[in-house]
Design an enzyme around this catalytic site. Structure first.
Site, PDB file in Angstrom:
ATOM      1  N   LYS A 185      40.394  28.433  36.522  1.00 36.45           N
ATOM      2  CA  LYS A 185      39.770  28.252  37.828  1.00 36.45           C
ATOM      3  C   LYS A 185      38.605  29.132  38.136  1.00 36.45           C
ATOM      4  O   LYS A 185      38.932  30.221  38.481  1.00 36.45           O
ATOM      5  CB  LYS A 185      41.121  28.202  38.891  1.00 36.45           C
ATOM      6  CG  LYS A 185      41.022  27.494  40.027  1.00 36.45           C
ATOM      7  CD  LYS A 185      39.992  27.718  40.865  1.00 36.45           C
ATOM      8  CE  LYS A 185      39.926  28.788  41.828  1.00 36.45           C
ATOM      9  NZ  LYS A 185      38.627  29.304  42.275  1.00 36.45           N
ATOM     10  N   GLU A 261      41.574  42.375  36.543  1.00 39.90           N
ATOM     11  CA  GLU A 261      40.443  43.042  36.376  1.00 39.90           C
ATOM     12  C   GLU A 261      39.804  43.059  37.763  1.00 39.90           C
ATOM     13  O   GLU A 261      39.224  42.161  38.352  1.00 39.90           O
ATOM     14  CB  GLU A 261      39.386  42.279  35.480  1.00 39.90           C
ATOM     15  CG  GLU A 261      40.009  42.333  33.854  1.00 39.90           C
ATOM     16  CD  GLU A 261      40.151  43.899  33.422  1.00 39.90           C
ATOM     17  OE1 GLU A 261      39.626  44.548  34.023  1.00 39.90           O
ATOM     18  OE2 GLU A 261      40.600  43.956  32.119  1.00 39.90           O
ATOM     19  N   CYS A 294      31.029  44.807  38.600  1.00 34.06           N
ATOM     20  CA  CYS A 294      32.155  45.523  39.073  1.00 34.06           C
ATOM     21  C   CYS A 294      32.143  47.124  38.468  1.00 34.06           C
ATOM     22  O   CYS A 294      32.649  48.014  38.874  1.00 34.06           O
ATOM     23  CB  CYS A 294      33.742  44.960  38.617  1.00 34.06           C
ATOM     24  SG  CYS A 294      33.589  44.541  36.793  1.00 34.06           S
ATOM     25  N   GLU A 395      34.201  48.928  47.841  1.00 33.69           N
ATOM     26  CA  GLU A 395      33.004  48.273  47.130  1.00 33.69           C
ATOM     27  C   GLU A 395      32.187  47.297  47.912  1.00 33.69           C
ATOM     28  O   GLU A 395      32.884  46.373  48.774  1.00 33.69           O
ATOM     29  CB  GLU A 395      33.867  47.371  46.111  1.00 33.69           C
ATOM     30  CG  GLU A 395      33.128  46.704  45.023  1.00 33.69           C
ATOM     31  CD  GLU A 395      33.941  45.926  44.079  1.00 33.69           C
ATOM     32  OE1 GLU A 395      34.834  45.003  44.675  1.00 33.69           O
ATOM     33  OE2 GLU A 395      33.706  46.115  42.868  1.00 33.69           O
TER      34      GLU A 395
HETATM   35  P1  NAD Z   1      37.703  36.863  44.952  1.00 35.47           P
HETATM   36  O1  NAD Z   1      38.496  37.838  44.774  1.00 35.47           O
HETATM   37  O2  NAD Z   1      37.071  36.640  46.442  1.00 35.47           O
HETATM   38  O3  NAD Z   1      37.818  35.738  43.878  1.00 35.47           O
HETATM   39  C1  NAD Z   1      37.810  35.456  42.650  1.00 35.47           C
HETATM   40  C2  NAD Z   1      38.371  34.189  42.151  1.00 35.47           C
HETATM   41  O4  NAD Z   1      39.762  34.274  42.938  1.00 35.47           O
HETATM   42  C3  NAD Z   1      37.579  33.057  42.706  1.00 35.47           C
HETATM   43  O5  NAD Z   1      37.728  32.041  41.800  1.00 35.47           O
HETATM   44  C4  NAD Z   1      38.419  32.737  44.010  1.00 35.47           C
HETATM   45  O6  NAD Z   1      38.376  31.276  44.304  1.00 35.47           O
HETATM   46  C5  NAD Z   1      39.930  32.960  43.704  1.00 35.47           C
HETATM   47  N1  NAD Z   1      40.848  33.055  44.605  1.00 35.47           N
HETATM   48  C6  NAD Z   1      40.640  33.808  45.819  1.00 35.47           C
HETATM   49  N2  NAD Z   1      41.828  33.650  46.712  1.00 35.47           N
HETATM   50  C7  NAD Z   1      42.729  33.357  45.787  1.00 35.47           C
HETATM   51  C8  NAD Z   1      44.116  32.997  45.910  1.00 35.47           C
HETATM   52  N3  NAD Z   1      44.777  33.673  47.230  1.00 35.47           N
HETATM   53  N4  NAD Z   1      44.757  33.068  44.797  1.00 35.47           N
HETATM   54  C9  NAD Z   1      44.145  32.616  43.488  1.00 35.47           C
HETATM   55  N5  NAD Z   1      42.946  32.783  43.349  1.00 35.47           N
HETATM   56  C10 NAD Z   1      42.223  32.886  44.681  1.00 35.47           C
HETATM   57  O7  NAD Z   1      36.541  37.764  44.109  1.00 35.47           O
HETATM   58  P2  NAD Z   1      35.096  37.620  44.264  1.00 35.47           P
HETATM   59  O8  NAD Z   1      34.180  37.732  45.675  1.00 35.47           O
HETATM   60  O9  NAD Z   1      34.541  35.952  43.731  1.00 35.47           O
HETATM   61  O10 NAD Z   1      34.376  38.308  43.069  1.00 35.47           O
HETATM   62  C11 NAD Z   1      33.955  39.626  43.446  1.00 35.47           C
HETATM   63  C12 NAD Z   1      34.902  40.662  43.097  1.00 35.47           C
HETATM   64  O11 NAD Z   1      35.291  40.581  41.492  1.00 35.47           O
HETATM   65  C13 NAD Z   1      34.513  42.175  43.114  1.00 35.47           C
HETATM   66  O12 NAD Z   1      35.504  42.855  43.828  1.00 35.47           O
HETATM   67  C14 NAD Z   1      34.376  42.747  41.572  1.00 35.47           C
HETATM   68  O13 NAD Z   1      34.483  44.078  41.603  1.00 35.47           O
HETATM   69  C15 NAD Z   1      35.574  41.814  41.019  1.00 35.47           C
HETATM   70  N6  NAD Z   1      35.118  41.960  39.537  1.00 35.47           N
HETATM   71  C16 NAD Z   1      35.924  42.678  38.764  1.00 35.47           C
HETATM   72  C17 NAD Z   1      35.461  42.520  37.501  1.00 35.47           C
HETATM   73  C18 NAD Z   1      36.324  43.257  36.359  1.00 35.47           C
HETATM   74  O14 NAD Z   1      36.165  43.090  35.106  1.00 35.47           O
HETATM   75  N7  NAD Z   1      37.123  44.541  36.928  1.00 35.47           N
HETATM   76  C19 NAD Z   1      34.579  41.935  36.812  1.00 35.47           C
HETATM   77  C20 NAD Z   1      33.803  41.028  37.630  1.00 35.47           C
HETATM   78  C21 NAD Z   1      34.132  41.085  39.089  1.00 35.47           C
END
Ligand code: NAD
Length: 496
Positions: A185, A261, A294, A395
């Site tokens: 997803k 992650e 990240c 962050e």
């Molecule tokens: P987010 O958590 O808002 O969304 C990530 C994904 O989760 C999207 O596909 C979203 O549709 C889905 N999602 C949202 N709510 C959900 C729920 N309740 N249940 C299941 N899925 C749900 O994050 P974002 O804003 O898209 O991405 C940025 C974040 O990702 C930052 O915090 C960044 O640090 C993190 N990130 C971490 C890594 C790592 O490897 N540690 C890598 C890249 C990004």
């Protein structure tokens, strides 16, 4: 390097077929550099998600996908070749839907993840799935034991938008190589970096129907089904810590393995032995891809004894940093991924000012179309940042560097560890031993000393504390998708 015209696959992949949403709905895919709508993506429904989970469950339970390691290797090599053939289309997608700077696509955004698929294809067949443990005495006789690793089952994979192709491949590569089946997803901001993989799977591989399903949806809660549905065995999630917590909650009733992650707030510690003029301009790299990484180091720790000198060098470097149109190869910083993210970053900048940090450079949006129609934020340099303040603790995910002075090495370690996160970090020094000694004291999953880089497909990557659970990439990342079974046999027995 001119990008080819966009020709993305916009449909989801469910049970081996590319399909529109069950209700026919679509959602817009917007270019964050210009605000223009690029096209649409199928808006997967709850029914679509349930059908995809059913297909993945059936493919796991009723085919020998999990058992035929050589077949998986063959299929994943086909996928690698297919990704290579579509590389320029994928580049065009990533630059336009994620606002990724074109010059970075040769690395983490496009070329690196495609090459990573070869590693996963080979590991599928070369991994030692079964070994014999040393015999041990029990109840008066020796006992033999087979230690077996088996695919864990159906994996729900949820990815964010910041490095979308990389993150999608970093999920499906090890999941499929290990013998699991999956539903991916992607984030609604970057649907095509996932759906286009679906087209490659259908047209260019023998991956059986149901093994890989891809369901894009505008509704985040469509993804939530993956963390609660009892037919899912493992949830792997990359995204924000807040969503990670929610996924853990939803996964608890069915006691799924959860692999997360999450976010980071990594420290870059500049020790007092370096040539500041040579090292500090590199701190502008915090703004790469709008700071939407990240593992980017977003707190810069500078010795107080050289603080004034450091501030001046940083100010000059930030003022000279080139950003703007991501298709201009000179720019390493494009837009934030959306207007929503632009607003969020600006909110943090305001908070930083309110809490008393000094904004030396930037602090707003660029004039004209970049800031108004596009989702750009100026490269922003904060100095005199209180290590406990909001901008030093949370962050921001924007082009914002927080500079914090420290007194001595112990103080630097204390400030670096003063974070709910522990994902990455860096130490700048000419004395490698001193740098490594300090790195050993920092509670983080990866850390660079003297500019050395840790990133590679075989490097386990992940976080301490609220940066996550588990590790991605390498054999450790692959083993996240394996269960462990022990089979006891008489010690004298030989089995194939
Ligand atoms: P987010 O958590 O808002 O969304 C990530 C994904 O989760 C999207 O596909 C979203 O549709 C889905 N999602 C949202 N709510 C959900 C729920 N309740 N249940 C299941 N899925 C749900 O994050 P974002 O804003 O898209 O991405 C940025 C974040 O990702 C930052 O915090 C960044 O640090 C993190 N990130 C971490 C890594 C790592 O490897 N540690 C890598 C890249 C990004």
């Amino acid at each position: 390097m001119a990008l080819p015209p966009l020709a993305p696959e916009t449909r989801n992949l469910i049970d081996g077929a590319l399909c529109d949403a069950s209700n026919g709905n679509t959602f817009d895919n917007v270019n964050p550099a210009t605000g223009e709508t690029l096209g649409v993506a199928a808006d997967g429904t709850k029914d679509d998600m349930l059908r995809a989970i059913e297909a993945a469950r059936r493919a796991f339970d009723e085919t020998d996908w999990s058992l035929d390691h050589d077949f998986r290797k063959k299929c994943l090599h086909q996928l690698y070749e297919g990704l290579l053939e579509e590389k320029e289309q994928l580049r065009s997608i990533v630059v336009q839907e994620a606002g990724a700077p074109l010059s970075l696509t040769s690395y983490m955004h496009v070329d690196d993840p495609i090459e990573m698929m070869k590693y996963w294809a080979d590991l599928a067949a070369s991994y030692e799935y079964e070994t014999r443990m040393k015999d041990v005495p029990f109840l008066g006789r020796d006992q033999g034991r087979l230690l077996r690793r088996e695919a864990a089952g159906v994996v729900g994979a949820i990815t964010p938008w910041n490095v979308p192709l990389y993150l999608n491949i970093a999920k499906i590569g090890p999941i499929l190589a290990s013998g699991c089946t999956t539903v991916l997803k992607p984030a609604p901001d970057t649907p095509w970096s996932a759906t286009h993989i679906g087209k490659i799977v259908v047209e260019k591989t023998d991956i059986p129907a149901g093994v890989l399903n891809i369901v894009a949806s505008a509704d985040h809660l469509t993804g939530e089904i993956l963390s609660s549905d009892p037919r899912i065995d493992v949830v792997t999630f990359t995204g924000s810590t807040a969503t990670g917590r929610r996924i853990m909650e939803c996964a608890a009733p069915t006691v799924k393995n959860v692999f997360l992650e999450l976010g980071g707030k990594s420290a870059n510690i500049v020790l007092d032995d370096v040539d500041l003029a040579a090292v500090l301009p590199m701190a502008t790299m915090t703004c790469v891809h709008g700071g939407q990484g990240c593992a980017i180091t977003t707190r810069l720790l500078v010795p107080r004894s050289r603080y004034d000198e450091a501030k001046q060098i940083l100010k000059t470097a930030f003022e000279g940093w080139s950003y703007g149109d991501p298709q201009n190869p000179a720019n390493l910083q494009g837009p934030q991924v959306s207007k929503r993210q632009q607003e969020r970053v600006l909110g943090y900048i305001e908070k930083g000012k309110e809490e008393g940090a000094t904004c030396l450079v930037g602090g707003g949006v660029p004039e004209g179309d970049l800031g108004e129609k596009g989702a750009f934020v100026q490269p922003t340099l904060f100095v005199d940042v209180d290590p406990d303040s909001t901008i030093a603790q949370e962050e921001i995910f924007g082009p914002v560097l927080c500079v914090i002075p420290y007194e001595d090495d112990d103080d630097a370690v204390r400030i670096a560890n003063n974070s709910p996160y522990g994902l990455s970090g860096a130490i700048q020094t000419g004395d490698i031993q001193r740098g490594v000694d300090m790195a050993r004291r920092i509670r983080t999953g990866t850390i660079s000393v003297a500019g050395a880089q840790w990133f590679h497909v075989d490097t386990p990557f992940g976080g301490y504390k609220q940066s996550g659970v588990g590790r991605e990439n390498g054999v450790m990342g692959f083993e996240e998708f394996l269960e462990t079974k022990v089979i006891a046999i008489p010690a004298e027995a030989e089995v194939r």
